[in-house]
Design a protein around this motif. Structure first.
Motif, PDB file in Angstrom:
ATOM      1  N   PRO A   1       2.913   6.178 -10.805  1.00 46.07           N
ATOM      2  CA  PRO A   1       1.885   7.031 -11.432  1.00 46.07           C
ATOM      3  C   PRO A   1       0.712   6.225 -11.995  1.00 46.07           C
ATOM      4  CG  PRO A   1       4.038   7.373 -12.477  1.00 46.07           C
ATOM      5  CD  PRO A   1       4.200   6.268 -11.485  1.00 46.07           C
ATOM      6  N   LYS A   2       0.916   4.943 -12.167  1.00 49.38           N
ATOM      7  CA  LYS A   2      -0.161   4.102 -12.710  1.00 49.38           C
ATOM      8  C   LYS A   2      -1.060   3.543 -11.606  1.00 49.38           C
ATOM      9  CE  LYS A   2       2.811   2.729 -16.559  1.00 49.38           C
ATOM     10  NZ  LYS A   2       3.489   1.619 -17.234  1.00 49.38           N
ATOM     11  N   VAL A   3      -0.652   3.712 -10.361  1.00 47.34           N
ATOM     12  CA  VAL A   3      -1.503   3.218  -9.275  1.00 47.34           C
ATOM     13  C   VAL A   3      -1.947   4.357  -8.349  1.00 47.34           C
ATOM     14  CG1 VAL A   3      -0.520   0.899  -9.318  1.00 47.34           C
ATOM     15  CG2 VAL A   3       0.465   2.608  -7.795  1.00 47.34           C
ATOM     16  N   GLY A   4      -1.612   5.586  -8.704  1.00 49.82           N
ATOM     17  CA  GLY A   4      -2.068   6.720  -7.899  1.00 49.82           C
ATOM     18  C   GLY A   4      -1.154   6.982  -6.729  1.00 49.82           C
ATOM     19  N   GLY A   5      -0.043   7.620  -6.981  1.00 50.63           N
ATOM     20  CA  GLY A   5       0.884   7.911  -5.899  1.00 50.63           C
ATOM     21  C   GLY A   5       2.010   8.779  -6.398  1.00 50.63           C
ATOM     22  N   THR A   6       3.007   8.964  -5.571  1.00 47.58           N
ATOM     23  CA  THR A   6       4.056   9.934  -5.868  1.00 47.58           C
ATOM     24  C   THR A   6       5.431   9.389  -5.544  1.00 47.58           C
ATOM     25  OG1 THR A   6       2.519  11.689  -5.254  1.00 47.58           O
ATOM     26  CG2 THR A   6       4.833  12.305  -5.384  1.00 47.58           C
ATOM     27  N   PHE A   7       6.355   9.629  -6.449  1.00 48.40           N
ATOM     28  CA  PHE A   7       7.776   9.485  -6.130  1.00 48.40           C
ATOM     29  C   PHE A   7       8.421  10.837  -6.321  1.00 48.40           C
ATOM     30  CE2 PHE A   7      12.141   9.166  -7.731  1.00 48.40           C
ATOM     31  CZ  PHE A   7      12.730   8.717  -6.573  1.00 48.40           C
TER      32      PHE A   7
ATOM     33  N   ARG B   1       2.318   4.361  -1.306  1.00 52.17           N
ATOM     34  CA  ARG B   1       2.021   5.195  -2.476  1.00 52.17           C
ATOM     35  C   ARG B   1       2.877   6.453  -2.471  1.00 52.17           C
ATOM     36  NH1 ARG B   1       0.443   1.063  -3.566  1.00 52.17           N
ATOM     37  NH2 ARG B   1      -1.612   0.380  -4.277  1.00 52.17           N
ATOM     38  N   PHE B   2       3.917   6.436  -1.653  1.00 57.00           N
ATOM     39  CA  PHE B   2       4.817   7.585  -1.628  1.00 57.00           C
ATOM     40  C   PHE B   2       6.224   7.091  -1.322  1.00 57.00           C
ATOM     41  CE2 PHE B   2       7.144  11.219  -0.204  1.00 57.00           C
ATOM     42  CZ  PHE B   2       6.597  12.294  -0.896  1.00 57.00           C
TER      43      PHE B   2
ATOM     44  N   GLY C   1       0.796  -1.225   0.000  1.00 54.48           N
ATOM     45  CA  GLY C   1       0.000   0.000   0.000  1.00 54.48           C
ATOM     46  C   GLY C   1       0.826   1.269   0.000  1.00 54.48           C
TER      47      GLY C   1
ATOM     48  N   ALA D   1       9.315   4.693  -9.384  1.00 51.50           N
ATOM     49  CA  ALA D   1       9.039   5.897 -10.177  1.00 51.50           C
ATOM     50  C   ALA D   1       8.275   5.548 -11.445  1.00 51.50           C
ATOM     51  CB  ALA D   1      10.340   6.610 -10.518  1.00 51.50           C
TER      52      ALA D   1
ATOM     53  N   ALA E   1       4.860  12.916   4.267  1.00 49.47           N
ATOM     54  CA  ALA E   1       3.845  12.212   3.479  1.00 49.47           C
ATOM     55  C   ALA E   1       3.002  11.296   4.365  1.00 49.47           C
ATOM     56  CB  ALA E   1       4.509  11.416   2.361  1.00 49.47           C
TER      57      ALA E   1
ATOM     58  N   GLY F   1      -1.140  11.256   5.168  1.00 50.46           N
ATOM     59  CA  GLY F   1      -2.056  10.145   4.951  1.00 50.46           C
ATOM     60  C   GLY F   1      -1.506   8.992   4.144  1.00 50.46           C
ATOM     61  N   ALA F   2      -0.272   9.109   3.647  1.00 51.12           N
ATOM     62  CA  ALA F   2       0.273   8.052   2.785  1.00 51.12           C
ATOM     63  C   ALA F   2       1.010   7.000   3.599  1.00 51.12           C
ATOM     64  CB  ALA F   2       1.216   8.663   1.757  1.00 51.12           C
ATOM     65  N   LYS F   3       1.170   5.837   2.979  1.00 51.80           N
ATOM     66  CA  LYS F   3       2.180   4.892   3.454  1.00 51.80           C
ATOM     67  C   LYS F   3       3.437   5.198   2.641  1.00 51.80           C
ATOM     68  CE  LYS F   3      -0.481   0.991   5.121  1.00 51.80           C
ATOM     69  NZ  LYS F   3      -0.609  -0.474   5.096  1.00 51.80           N
TER      70      LYS F   3
END
Lengths: 394, 311
Positions: free
Chosen positions: A58-64, A36-37, A34, A54, A80, A84-86
């Protein structure tokens, strides 16, 4: 509060059979868990983890985000988490050194997160492309002050996947930074990695509070000593500080508050050590000698153990999957029954001292040290096993 | 004045109480310190601009100004020395709906955190940075900072400083900030107005506030007390909106150029990131907010515990 269980978000899970290296498997484990960051800074031999992240995230909704250095990466991920991110970061020796202050910050603020260290030879720039296991004590003690963290040691790409999920789950359960202690060989070896369907992957969700704004105490705990968390922007108006703080999260720099806080941070891990300590054991019953190893060294040790058994020696295997908290009780119980422990590791003696301490004179302890840059020769470990099996109990 | 009026004024409290953790007062700042004045302007700006306080987070580093996070009734983070900006970066990227303010001192932001300052400005991360510049490391006892004007006496330069100092507006403009202003603690209204303006900008905004440290800077340099410093700010400040930041360097007793220096637009990091991914990935790109919505649906339909935060 007992952590509720749920299963992985299927969009992060690349179910199937893959032929990938440990770094890539670690990335897939993080996505399945889970995460996403990620914030990172390039460093050999760990960079492939975030390179894959990286490309995938972007294909699963998250950030690098690639930060300007490891100091930044190791705190950006914590921002992050409070958003709210893991989140996690990935590094190797020199970068791990730079992250130490923020491991302490994560401990003090109880920020659940994962630090991946793909170990290489040191000190300093050392051997950027070659393996070592010489950051084991740094993982435990590298930040200042008294604290407990959790550290896991995978020995295959499959475990890089499986145990990365465990690392995130433990981070959430105990609100603690978890060190994921890979090494260059495990990171770069390519093997079969089976990724199960998402509904077979258990995920520990964040201990998010369900209390009202009025009732919420950011660092108040009950039972297991782990507080409930809120995220920024939810209206709780909470305060987080690296200063010694009370249950409200307010700075309170008095000895009684320090004592209560630091002891709680320690005991929430120590009290659960039996549950956190994972290991693989083989033929411990009736063994004269037990080989204690972890990470890539455990695979070399396996060969030595089998050779010793072929020679008729009674050799048991204890592979540490959890290095920290150290499985003291396990070693202490074994020490009463065996002649000696043999501890091969890619350093000049780190975990071996823990084994010796836990054995407490009941059994002898032999190190098989290696300065790093390669792995042991099985015969070097075998030689010490043979020697150890001749020794008399002190 | 009638007794009833006196009672009424006493009960009215501080107009910015709603923004403050009044249960943490009194604060630790020295008499004459300017940090509280800046917090007052900040709080007024929040009230005036009707910012949603529930979606506002404030991040501080370490030092006297670093303590601001502990005194505001907001989601507030007192982080490590120099790292308020990278922490705020993670917070903003993980939840782009948050308004994120970084509130810290000159030493924290421009020395130990200097690398993060320039890179956040370069990336144009959507952060509002308020830098209280007291020209010194105050919390630790008055050591030289990168902002200390030449020839100042400090505890680590007892014979006077000789390093050139940073001109912070010039630095952050060069690095890419979209909004740059400077005021002193004499300019409380202008400061509040600048903060309100910064909230309307999307991108990296930087507001420097020159502030006295009567305990350690003014005293050691025989510059008088806090009131003398206010007179100095009043007399020697020159409001020059749009002034080239290259001309805004500070000296110990000379002119202080104040005003709004930079107000420009360029896409912020989040906007650039989303545009790049959308262009490169097309339909494959999943925006973070979209993912949140999907996840909630997923939880509703497939999970027994719909309230569970589970990703």
């Amino acid at each position: 509060m007992k952590a509720d269980r749920c299963t992985a978000d299927p969009r992060g899970v690349l179910t199937g059979t893959h032929f990938i290296d440990g770094d890539h498997a670690c990335c897939e484990g993080a996505l399945a868990a889970g995460a996403r960051f990620a914030a990172g800074y390039p460093i050999t031999p760990s960079t492939e983890v975030v390179e894959r992240f990286a490309a995938r995230v972007p294909k699963v909704g998250g950030t690098f985000i690639q930060m300007e250095d490891e100091l930044a990466a190791s705190i950006t991920l914590q921002g992050a988490v409070w958003g709210g991110a893991k989140a996690f970061t990935v590094t190797s020796g020199p970068g791990f050194s730079l992250m130490m202050e923020h491991i302490g910050y994560a401990v003090m603020t109880e920020t659940p997160c994962v630090f991946v260290d793909v170990q290489r030879g040191g000190p300093s720039t050392g051997l950027p492309t070659l393996p070592a296991q010489a950051d084991m004590m740094q993982a435990r003690w590298g930040s200042h002050g008294d604290y407990e963290i959790i550290a896991l040691c995978p020995n295959s790409p499959q475990e890089c996947f499986d145990l990365t999920i465990t690392a995130f789950n433990l981070a959430e359960e105990f609100r603690v930074p978890v060190m994921f202690m890979m090494d260059e060989v495990v990171g770069h070896m390519t093997e079969k990695v089976v990724i199960p369907p998402a509904d077979e992957i258990e995920i520990t969700p964040r201990r998010h509070t369900r209390k009202s704004v009025e009732d919420y105490l950011p660092y108040g705990t009950n039972g297991d000593g782990v507080p409930e968390m809120a995220h920024a922007g939810e209206g709780y108006n909470f305060h987080v500080t690296g200063l010694t703080h009370d249950e409200r999260g307010y700075p309170n720099m008095t000895p009684p508050v320090q004592d209560k806080l630091v002891r709680r941070l320690q005991s929430k891990i120590r009290n659960a050590a039996d549950r956190i300590c994972l290991f693989e054991e083989e033929q411990l019953e009736g063994a004269d000698v037990v080989v204690v190893s972890y990470g890539i060294t455990s695979r070399v040790a396996q060969r030595a153990i089998e050779s010793a058994r072929e020679m008729g020696l009674r050799v048991g295997k204890l592979r540490l999957i959890t290095a920290w908290p150290f499985p003291e009780k396990k070693i202490r119980n074994l020490a009463a029954k065996v002649k000696a422990f043999v501890v091969p590791e890619l350093n000049l003696g780190q975990m071996v001292h823990e084994v010796q301490r836990a054995a407490d004179g009941q059994a002898r302890t032999f190190a098989v040290s290696h300065a790093g840059g390669g792995v042991h020769k099985p015969e070097d470990i075998l030689k010490v096993i043979v020697e150890a099996s001749k020794c008399r109990i002190v | 004045m009638s007794d009833s009026l006196v009672t009424e004024i006493t009960n009215a409290g501080n107009p910015v109480d709603a923004i403050l953790r009044t249960d943490r007062m009194p604060h630790i700042w020295c008499p004459g310190c300017g940090i509280g004045t800046t917090v007052n302007s900040f709080a007024r700006a929040l009230i005036d601009s009707k910012i949603d306080l529930g979606s506002l987070a404030l991040v501080s580093g370490i030092g006297c100004t670093g303590r601001v996070a502990g005194y505001v009734k907001l989601d507030s983070f007192h982080t490590t020395h120099g790292r308020a900006i990278p922490f705020a970066t993670g917070l903003k990227l993980a939840n782009p709906n948050l308004n994120v303010v970084v509130y810290s001192g000159d030493g924290d932001l421009s020395a130990i955190g200097g690398n993060h300052l320039i890179h956040a400005a370069r990336r144009n991360i959507d952060l509002k940075v308020i830098c209280v510049n007291n020209l010194i490391y105050a919390m630790t006892g008055g050591q030289t900072a990168p902002t200390t004007p030449g020839h100042s006496i400090t505890s680590t330069n007892p014979y006077g400083t000789f390093e050139p100092s940073f001109n912070l507006p010039h630095l952050v403009e060069a690095a890419g900030a979209v909004y740059v202003a400077r005021w002193t603690t004499f300019h409380v209204r202008q400061l509040a107005r600048s903060i309100s303006e910064a909230f309307k900008k999307k991108g990296f905004s930087f507001i420097e506030v020159i502030s006295p440290c009567p305990t350690l800077y003014q005293r050691r340099n025989k510059l008088g007390d806090a009131l003398d410093t206010m007179k100095y700010y009043k007399e020697k400040s020159k409001v020059r909106n749009g002034s080239p930041t290259s001309e805004a360097g500070l000296t110990m007793t000379g002119e202080i150029i104040v005003g709004k220096f930079v107000d420009r637009d360029r896409p912020d990091y989040g906007t650039m990131m989303r545009a790049q991914y959308a262009e490169a990935l097309g339909d494959e790109y999943v925006e973070q907010d979209q993912r949140e919505q999907d996840r909630m649906e997923h939880d509703r339909t497939e999970n027994d515990q719909p309230e569970m935060v589970c990703s």
